[in-house]
Design an enzyme around this catalytic site. Structure first.
Site, PDB file in Angstrom:
ATOM      1  N   ARG A   1     -22.232  59.505 -12.104  1.00  0.00           N
ATOM      2  CA  ARG A   1     -21.788  60.409 -13.163  1.00  0.00           C
ATOM      3  C   ARG A   1     -22.115  59.873 -14.541  1.00  0.00           C
ATOM      4  O   ARG A   1     -22.326  60.642 -15.478  1.00  0.00           O
ATOM      5  CB  ARG A   1     -20.285  60.671 -13.005  1.00  0.00           C
ATOM      6  CG  ARG A   1     -20.007  61.618 -11.856  1.00  0.00           C
ATOM      7  CD  ARG A   1     -18.569  61.635 -11.406  1.00  0.00           C
ATOM      8  NE  ARG A   1     -18.449  62.519 -10.235  1.00  0.00           N
ATOM      9  CZ  ARG A   1     -17.411  62.558  -9.418  1.00  0.00           C
ATOM     10  NH1 ARG A   1     -16.387  61.738  -9.633  1.00  0.00           N
ATOM     11  NH2 ARG A   1     -17.387  63.384  -8.391  1.00  0.00           N
TER      12      ARG A   1
ATOM     13  N   GLY B   1     -19.599  71.165  -0.768  1.00  0.00           N
ATOM     14  CA  GLY B   1     -20.078  70.934  -2.120  1.00  0.00           C
ATOM     15  C   GLY B   1     -19.111  69.995  -2.811  1.00  0.00           C
ATOM     16  O   GLY B   1     -19.186  68.783  -2.682  1.00  0.00           O
ATOM     17  N   SER B   2     -18.131  70.585  -3.552  1.00  0.00           N
ATOM     18  CA  SER B   2     -17.089  69.756  -4.162  1.00  0.00           C
ATOM     19  C   SER B   2     -16.256  69.063  -3.088  1.00  0.00           C
ATOM     20  O   SER B   2     -15.783  67.938  -3.275  1.00  0.00           O
ATOM     21  CB  SER B   2     -16.190  70.616  -5.061  1.00  0.00           C
ATOM     22  OG  SER B   2     -16.918  71.107  -6.172  1.00  0.00           O
TER      23      SER B   2
ATOM     24  N   TYR C   1     -18.110  57.452   3.670  1.00  0.00           N
ATOM     25  CA  TYR C   1     -17.319  58.102   2.627  1.00  0.00           C
ATOM     26  C   TYR C   1     -17.016  57.146   1.484  1.00  0.00           C
ATOM     27  O   TYR C   1     -16.970  57.544   0.309  1.00  0.00           O
ATOM     28  CB  TYR C   1     -16.021  58.668   3.214  1.00  0.00           C
ATOM     29  CG  TYR C   1     -14.965  57.638   3.552  1.00  0.00           C
ATOM     30  CD1 TYR C   1     -13.911  57.382   2.684  1.00  0.00           C
ATOM     31  CD2 TYR C   1     -15.017  56.917   4.743  1.00  0.00           C
ATOM     32  CE1 TYR C   1     -12.946  56.442   2.987  1.00  0.00           C
ATOM     33  CE2 TYR C   1     -14.053  55.980   5.056  1.00  0.00           C
ATOM     34  CZ  TYR C   1     -13.016  55.745   4.179  1.00  0.00           C
ATOM     35  OH  TYR C   1     -12.061  54.810   4.474  1.00  0.00           O
TER      36      TYR C   1
ATOM     37  N   GLU D   1     -30.864  78.979 -31.720  1.00  0.00           N
ATOM     38  CA  GLU D   1     -30.509  79.848 -32.840  1.00  0.00           C
ATOM     39  C   GLU D   1     -31.008  79.297 -34.166  1.00  0.00           C
ATOM     40  O   GLU D   1     -31.422  80.054 -35.043  1.00  0.00           O
ATOM     41  CB  GLU D   1     -28.994  80.036 -32.867  1.00  0.00           C
ATOM     42  CG  GLU D   1     -28.457  80.732 -31.631  1.00  0.00           C
ATOM     43  CD  GLU D   1     -26.934  80.786 -31.610  1.00  0.00           C
ATOM     44  OE1 GLU D   1     -26.318  80.652 -32.689  1.00  0.00           O
ATOM     45  OE2 GLU D   1     -26.364  80.959 -30.519  1.00  0.00           O
ATOM     46  N   TRP D   2     -30.970  77.982 -34.329  1.00  0.00           N
ATOM     47  CA  TRP D   2     -31.459  77.378 -35.570  1.00  0.00           C
ATOM     48  C   TRP D   2     -32.933  77.695 -35.796  1.00  0.00           C
ATOM     49  O   TRP D   2     -33.369  77.861 -36.932  1.00  0.00           O
ATOM     50  CB  TRP D   2     -31.280  75.860 -35.539  1.00  0.00           C
ATOM     51  CG  TRP D   2     -29.858  75.408 -35.453  1.00  0.00           C
ATOM     52  CD1 TRP D   2     -28.747  76.133 -35.789  1.00  0.00           C
ATOM     53  CD2 TRP D   2     -29.401  74.140 -34.987  1.00  0.00           C
ATOM     54  NE1 TRP D   2     -27.612  75.385 -35.552  1.00  0.00           N
ATOM     55  CE2 TRP D   2     -27.987  74.159 -35.065  1.00  0.00           C
ATOM     56  CE3 TRP D   2     -30.033  72.985 -34.516  1.00  0.00           C
ATOM     57  CZ2 TRP D   2     -27.195  73.059 -34.683  1.00  0.00           C
ATOM     58  CZ3 TRP D   2     -29.259  71.896 -34.143  1.00  0.00           C
ATOM     59  CH2 TRP D   2     -27.853  71.938 -34.230  1.00  0.00           C
TER      60      TRP D   2
ATOM     61  N   GLY E   1     -34.397  80.374 -34.654  1.00  0.00           N
ATOM     62  CA  GLY E   1     -34.588  81.814 -34.687  1.00  0.00           C
ATOM     63  C   GLY E   1     -35.434  82.324 -33.527  1.00  0.00           C
ATOM     64  O   GLY E   1     -35.364  81.811 -32.412  1.00  0.00           O
ATOM     65  N   GLY E   2     -36.262  83.320 -33.808  1.00  0.00           N
ATOM     66  CA  GLY E   2     -37.090  83.921 -32.769  1.00  0.00           C
ATOM     67  C   GLY E   2     -38.028  82.927 -32.117  1.00  0.00           C
ATOM     68  O   GLY E   2     -38.297  83.004 -30.916  1.00  0.00           O
TER      69      GLY E   2
ATOM     70  N   GLU F   1     -23.296  66.423  -9.145  1.00  0.00           N
ATOM     71  CA  GLU F   1     -22.561  65.145  -9.126  1.00  0.00           C
ATOM     72  C   GLU F   1     -21.124  65.295  -9.621  1.00  0.00           C
ATOM     73  O   GLU F   1     -20.598  64.464 -10.349  1.00  0.00           O
ATOM     74  CB  GLU F   1     -23.330  64.070  -9.906  1.00  0.00           C
ATOM     75  CG  GLU F   1     -24.630  63.696  -9.192  1.00  0.00           C
ATOM     76  CD  GLU F   1     -25.186  62.346  -9.602  1.00  0.00           C
ATOM     77  OE1 GLU F   1     -24.386  61.438  -9.877  1.00  0.00           O
ATOM     78  OE2 GLU F   1     -26.414  62.216  -9.614  1.00  0.00           O
TER      79      GLU F   1
END
Length: 416
Positions: free
Chosen positions: A277, A166-167, A266, A370-371, A373-374, A397
């Site tokens: 990136r 992976g990394s 490589y 959150e702004w 709400g529900g 990436e």
């Protein structure tokens, strides 16, 4: 030192009043330098932004929720991307591409991500990874064969990651064995973007494990050569973007389908991921802006205690902070893009842009829920999708820790 410098006056200005000298410096001299701001885009780039915005709104927008629920990219969206010329942004017009700039590609990625980050990453990987490798490293024969397809009709996929790499990308174990008239590929890949729909794959495999990373080679593999999809992942976010595991069982690849040279895979991977990136930074930037744009208007429609909730100071401060963070991410992203275009070093800047954009994408999209709400917590508004989609920015990436490590290395080099 600064005081001394301030007292030194050019001889030509000795007899000119102080106010006049100040005006000469603050207006005409600065104007003559032609230094542009980071958000200064050409007419062509602005036209492109407007065109992509219309496409994203009219074609992608109505399909976002259905694609997310079904975890499948709509074929008409992919077809539309090709028809609009958005899949060959930097490819030469000789091969059917738009022959535009790298910054233009980032603009496309950002605008698509404002509506659907899944569509954005499909376009991003195709343009900034696959197409770029073909443009920079393919032979003239390979370019003539594949670039027209990549620009006009066939989706590309970049196959590097494996279960054990992976990394540590160069710990890959997929093998390529040279035969009399072909290469024989055996192994598997994981977390491969675009792989369910792609027809052209860039596959990294080792031709000699004893050479370590110097044995890694990049192969052009077409789907009908025998690539098998082992598993299509079910993900938290960017669900419409396919992420699959691939199996290569005695896949025969023509000898001429090496790209960049034997043992040089490589170098291709390192180079291209640095550019990629910036693409992910553009995606995360667009995501944050999209969540902001969808949530903020609701705060001025929703009333509590006799006034819109967006007029309460606590809400105002949160939105102001988010706006600053989005703008900072935008400047980091386009600075990295312009540096890349100008031929300047951009690895550190790309890491900074990718890291910071992924951080604020999560923060802003979470706050946007959150702004509202529900309502923001429901799927109906689509706001919660941005938050789900944002998490991947810290992973693919190059994880956030990898970006910080890259930045730290530059700091160490400069100061040690």
């Amino acid at each position: 030192m600064l005081r001394i410098a301030a007292r030194i006056v050019c001889p030509a200005f000795k007899n000119v009043p102080t106010a006049a000298r100040t005006r000469a410096f603050s207006s005409s001299r600065v104007a003559a330098s032609h230094i542009a701001s980071l958000d200064n885009f050409s007419e062509e780039e602005e036209m492109l932004r407007d065109a992509v915005k219309r496409f994203a709104t009219d074609v992608v927008g109505p399909r976002v929720r259905e694609m997310d629920e079904k975890e499948m990219m709509a074929p008409e969206v992919i077809k539309g991307l090709f028809e609009q010329g958005l899949m060959g942004v930097e490819i030469s017009s000789d091969f059917g591409g738009a022959e535009s700039s790298f910054t233009s590609a980032i603009i496309v990625i950002e605008e698509l991500a404002k509506v659907d980050p899944s569509v954005s990453v499909l376009c991003d990987v195709h343009n900034t990874l696959v197409n770029t490798i073909f443009r920079k490293h393919a032979t003239p024969e390979q370019q003539k064969k594949y670039l027209p397809q990549l620009a006009q009709s066939k989706l590309g996929s970049f196959c590097l990651s494996e279960a054990a790499s992976g990394s540590d990308a160069f710990a890959l174990q997929t093998r390529a064995e040279k035969k009399a008239d072909h290469w024989l590929l055996n192994g598997s890949k994981m977390w491969i973007t675009n792989s369910f729909e792609a027809e052209i794959f860039l596959v990294f495999a080792t031709i000699d494990p004893s050479k370590g990373y110097k044995g890694i080679t990049c192969f052009i593999v077409e789907r009908d050569m025998g690539i098998k999809i082992a598993k299509k992942e079910q993900k938290l976010g960017i669900r419409a973007s396919s992420t699959c595991s691939l199996d290569f069982d005695d896949v025969q690849v023509p000898l001429e389908n090496i790209i960049g040279g034997e043992g040089l895979g490589y170098k291709l991977a390192i180079e291209i991921l640095n550019e990629g990136r910036i693409g992910i930074a553009g995606q995360m930037l667009g995501l944050a802006q999209g969540a902001f744009d969808k949530s903020v208007p609701y705060t001025f429609q929703r009333k509590q205690f006799g006034k819109p909730v967006g007029e309460f100071q606590g809400m105002q401060f949160q939105q102001a902070e988010a706006a600053v963070q989005i703008e900072a991410a935008r400047l980091l992203t386009y600075n990295a893009a312009r540096r890349k275009e100008e031929g300047k070093s951009f690895v550190k800047e790309a890491a900074m842009a990718k890291y910071y954009s992924s951080v604020i994408a999560q923060k802003v999209s979470g706050a946007a829920i959150e702004w509202a709400g529900g309502v923001g917590f429901t799927r109906e508004t689509g706001i919660e999708k941005y938050w789900r989609d944002s998490k991947i920015g810290a992973i693919y990436e190059g994880t956030s820790n990898i970006q910080l490590q890259t930045i730290a290395k530059f700091i160490q080099k400069e100061y040690s």
